[in-house]
Design an enzyme around this catalytic site. Structure first.
Site, short mmCIF file in Angstrom:
data_model
loop_
_atom_site.label_atom_id
_atom_site.label_comp_id
_atom_site.label_asym_id
_atom_site.label_seq_id
_atom_site.Cartn_x
_atom_site.Cartn_y
_atom_site.Cartn_z
N LYS A 190 0.87 -1.19 0.00
CA LYS A 190 0.00 0.00 0.00
C LYS A 190 0.90 1.23 0.00
O LYS A 190 1.96 1.24 0.63
CB LYS A 190 -0.89 0.01 1.25
CG LYS A 190 -1.68 1.31 1.46
CD LYS A 190 -2.44 1.30 2.76
CE LYS A 190 -3.16 2.63 2.97
NZ LYS A 190 -3.94 2.66 4.21
N GLU A 240 -8.51 11.91 12.95
CA GLU A 240 -7.70 10.75 13.32
C GLU A 240 -6.77 11.02 14.50
O GLU A 240 -5.95 11.95 14.46
CB GLU A 240 -6.87 10.28 12.12
CG GLU A 240 -6.08 9.02 12.38
CD GLU A 240 -5.40 8.48 11.13
OE1 GLU A 240 -4.67 7.49 11.24
OE2 GLU A 240 -5.60 9.07 10.04
N GLU A 284 -7.75 -2.38 3.16
CA GLU A 284 -6.92 -1.20 3.43
C GLU A 284 -6.84 -0.92 4.92
O GLU A 284 -5.78 -0.62 5.47
CB GLU A 284 -7.49 0.02 2.68
CG GLU A 284 -6.65 1.27 2.82
CD GLU A 284 -7.27 2.49 2.15
OE1 GLU A 284 -6.81 3.60 2.45
OE2 GLU A 284 -8.20 2.33 1.34
N GLU A 416 -12.17 10.78 -4.31
CA GLU A 416 -11.98 10.68 -2.85
C GLU A 416 -11.19 11.87 -2.32
O GLU A 416 -11.56 12.46 -1.29
CB GLU A 416 -11.25 9.38 -2.50
CG GLU A 416 -11.00 9.24 -1.00
CD GLU A 416 -10.36 7.91 -0.62
OE1 GLU A 416 -9.46 7.92 0.23
OE2 GLU A 416 -10.78 6.87 -1.17
N LYS A 420 -12.34 14.73 0.41
CA LYS A 420 -11.59 15.03 1.64
C LYS A 420 -11.21 16.51 1.70
O LYS A 420 -11.34 17.14 2.75
CB LYS A 420 -10.34 14.15 1.71
CG LYS A 420 -10.64 12.69 2.02
CD LYS A 420 -9.39 11.85 1.99
CE LYS A 420 -9.67 10.41 2.39
NZ LYS A 420 -8.47 9.55 2.27
#
Length: 432
Positions: A190, A240, A284, A416, A420
């Site tokens: 990734k 986060e 993911e 995406e 964001k």
């Protein structure tokens, strides 16, 4: 009389006592009654002293505004060393940013620290000198005398004059294809790739006003703001947590996997259900979980991975798995270097992903995807500095990234990062 005026007068009285002409550190705390409409961010931004740092925990329970610096640290490791040298002041807090490359930071022991926890608040003044506390006390008096009252932050009425993506859409498509080819060759599992968007306006942008608007609308987020000077700041509203430590108790999380949000609750729920069942997004997220657990296993006790949740934000929804454990010993430098950058902002394997980013992203990440928060000997908390912007006079640089794994589609990943970036972009009164 405003609470801030009363508290500052109280500190001035305490500074009238005789100080030794010797090195040392002193802390003065005064209570700060929350009985008026005091807004710490507005008060902070009205001062002509830098650095300025504002931070709010994502559940809103804890908030801080710090002004000036009696000591500055260019890395969290140096900040932790300082705290350990002054262990008799176990509740000293050092505030600020860690860059994407975690060995670089901008952290301060502030001259003045306003801090709210729940329904109570305190105003704290630090004296620190390697030579003379008496001289530093005189500096502190001059500092307090220079402070001004609260004025409302100006409204954001901005006219966009130019916009530039780095990379542009064609460059993004090529970059994602390069990444997926590299993953198919099993050189990477990734990699998280990002885009910087420079928005130029007809006049200077008030960074604190952007922060205030984001704080009002982007719920369930940490809010962070650091002004380096009158015309330079870095800020954001991040969902986060990087880590939270209370003595040795440690909480971190894997936030990876994204779908759009929707204003209709039922439609948002349907999108969230799809996210919980989607193989690519689950894969993911689990890559991030496994990487965190692997990095922490030799310095912690048992690691508890909680069931997945959907975190609903204003523009997007994310998959989140919380990870709880206990450190063998309290060590924030260890937490930083083991956890940052996580697989959610860099990739797996971490060093190969960082090399891919450095070689192929057409901009420098700097503070983006680093972390913002505080550390002390007793406790610490940092969020990942996502959904963020760098503001320099009339230019706003927005950042957004996407996790690229086997099967990633460049067009979907472009959408995406648009979603964001919209968390901050829409505050600037433009269409997404």
């Amino acid at each position: 009389m405003h609470s801030i005026t009363t508290a500052l007068e109280n500190l001035m009285r305490q500074l009238s006592q005789e100080m030794p002409a010797a090195p040392g550190i002193r802390v003065f705390d005064v209570p700060f009654p929350l009985n008026d409409a005091f807004d710490a961010l507005s008060w902070l931004a009205n001062q002509s002293i830098w650095p300025q740092f504002y931070w709010q925990q994502r559940n809103g329970d804890e908030e801080a505004a710090v002004l000036g610096a009696v000591a500055t640290f260019r890395s969290l490791d140096l900040a932790q060393q300082f705290l350990r040298l002054h262990a008799h002041h176990a509740d000293l807090r050092i505030w600020g940013l860690n860059a994407f490359e975690p060995q670089r930071g901008n952290l301060v022991l502030p001259r003045l620290e306003w801090r709210r926890c729940g329904g109570s608040a305190t105003l704290r003044l630090h004296l620190y000198s390697e030579h003379s506390l008496r001289e530093d006390a005189a500096d502190a008096v001059r500092f307090l005398s220079s402070l001004v009252g609260i004025k409302s932050l100006p409204a954001l009425h901005l006219t966009l004059t130019d916009e530039k993506h780095s990379p542009d859409k064609t460059g993004w498509m090529n970059l994602i294809q390069l990444a997926t080819r590299t993953i198919a060759q099993e050189q990477l599992d990734k990699v998280v790739l990002a885009r910087a968007t420079d928005l130029q306006f007809s006049r200077p942008v008030n960074a604190a006003s952007v922060m205030a608007s984001s704080r009002r609308l982007n719920l369930n987020c940490y809010h962070f703001f650091m002004a380096f000077s009158a015309d330079s700041a870095f800020l954001g509203s991040s969902p986060e947590r990087l880590w939270r430590r209370r003595d040795t108790a440690l909480r971190t999380e894997a936030l990876a996997g994204t779908v759009a949000n929707h204003p209709d609750d039922h439609r948002a729920w349907q999108l969230g259900e799809w996210l919980m069942k989607d193989d690519k997004n689950q894969r993911e997220n689990m890559l991030v979980v496994e990487d965190i657990c692997q990095r922490l296993q030799n310095c912690t006790h048992t690691l508890d991975v909680l069931p997945p949740q959907v975190l609903r934000l204003r523009k997007v929804q994310h998959l989140r798995r919380c990870i709880w454990t206990a450190l063998n010993q309290p060590d924030d430098a260890l937490c930083l270097h083991q956890l940052q950058p996580t697989a959610a902002v860099a990739g797996i394997p971490r060093e190969l992903a960082r090399q891919f980013i450095q070689q192929n992203e057409p901009f420098e990440r700097e503070w983006y995807a680093g972390s913002a928060g505080y550390l002390s000997l007793q406790q610490s908390e940092f969020c990942v500095s996502l959904r963020s912007a760098k503001i320099t006079t009339n230019i706003v640089r927005l950042y957004a990234g996407a996790g690229i794994v086997r099967g990633s589609d460049p067009e979907q990943e472009w959408q995406e990062i648009n979603n964001k970036a919209a968390g901050l972009r829409t505050l600037l009164q433009m269409e997404v």
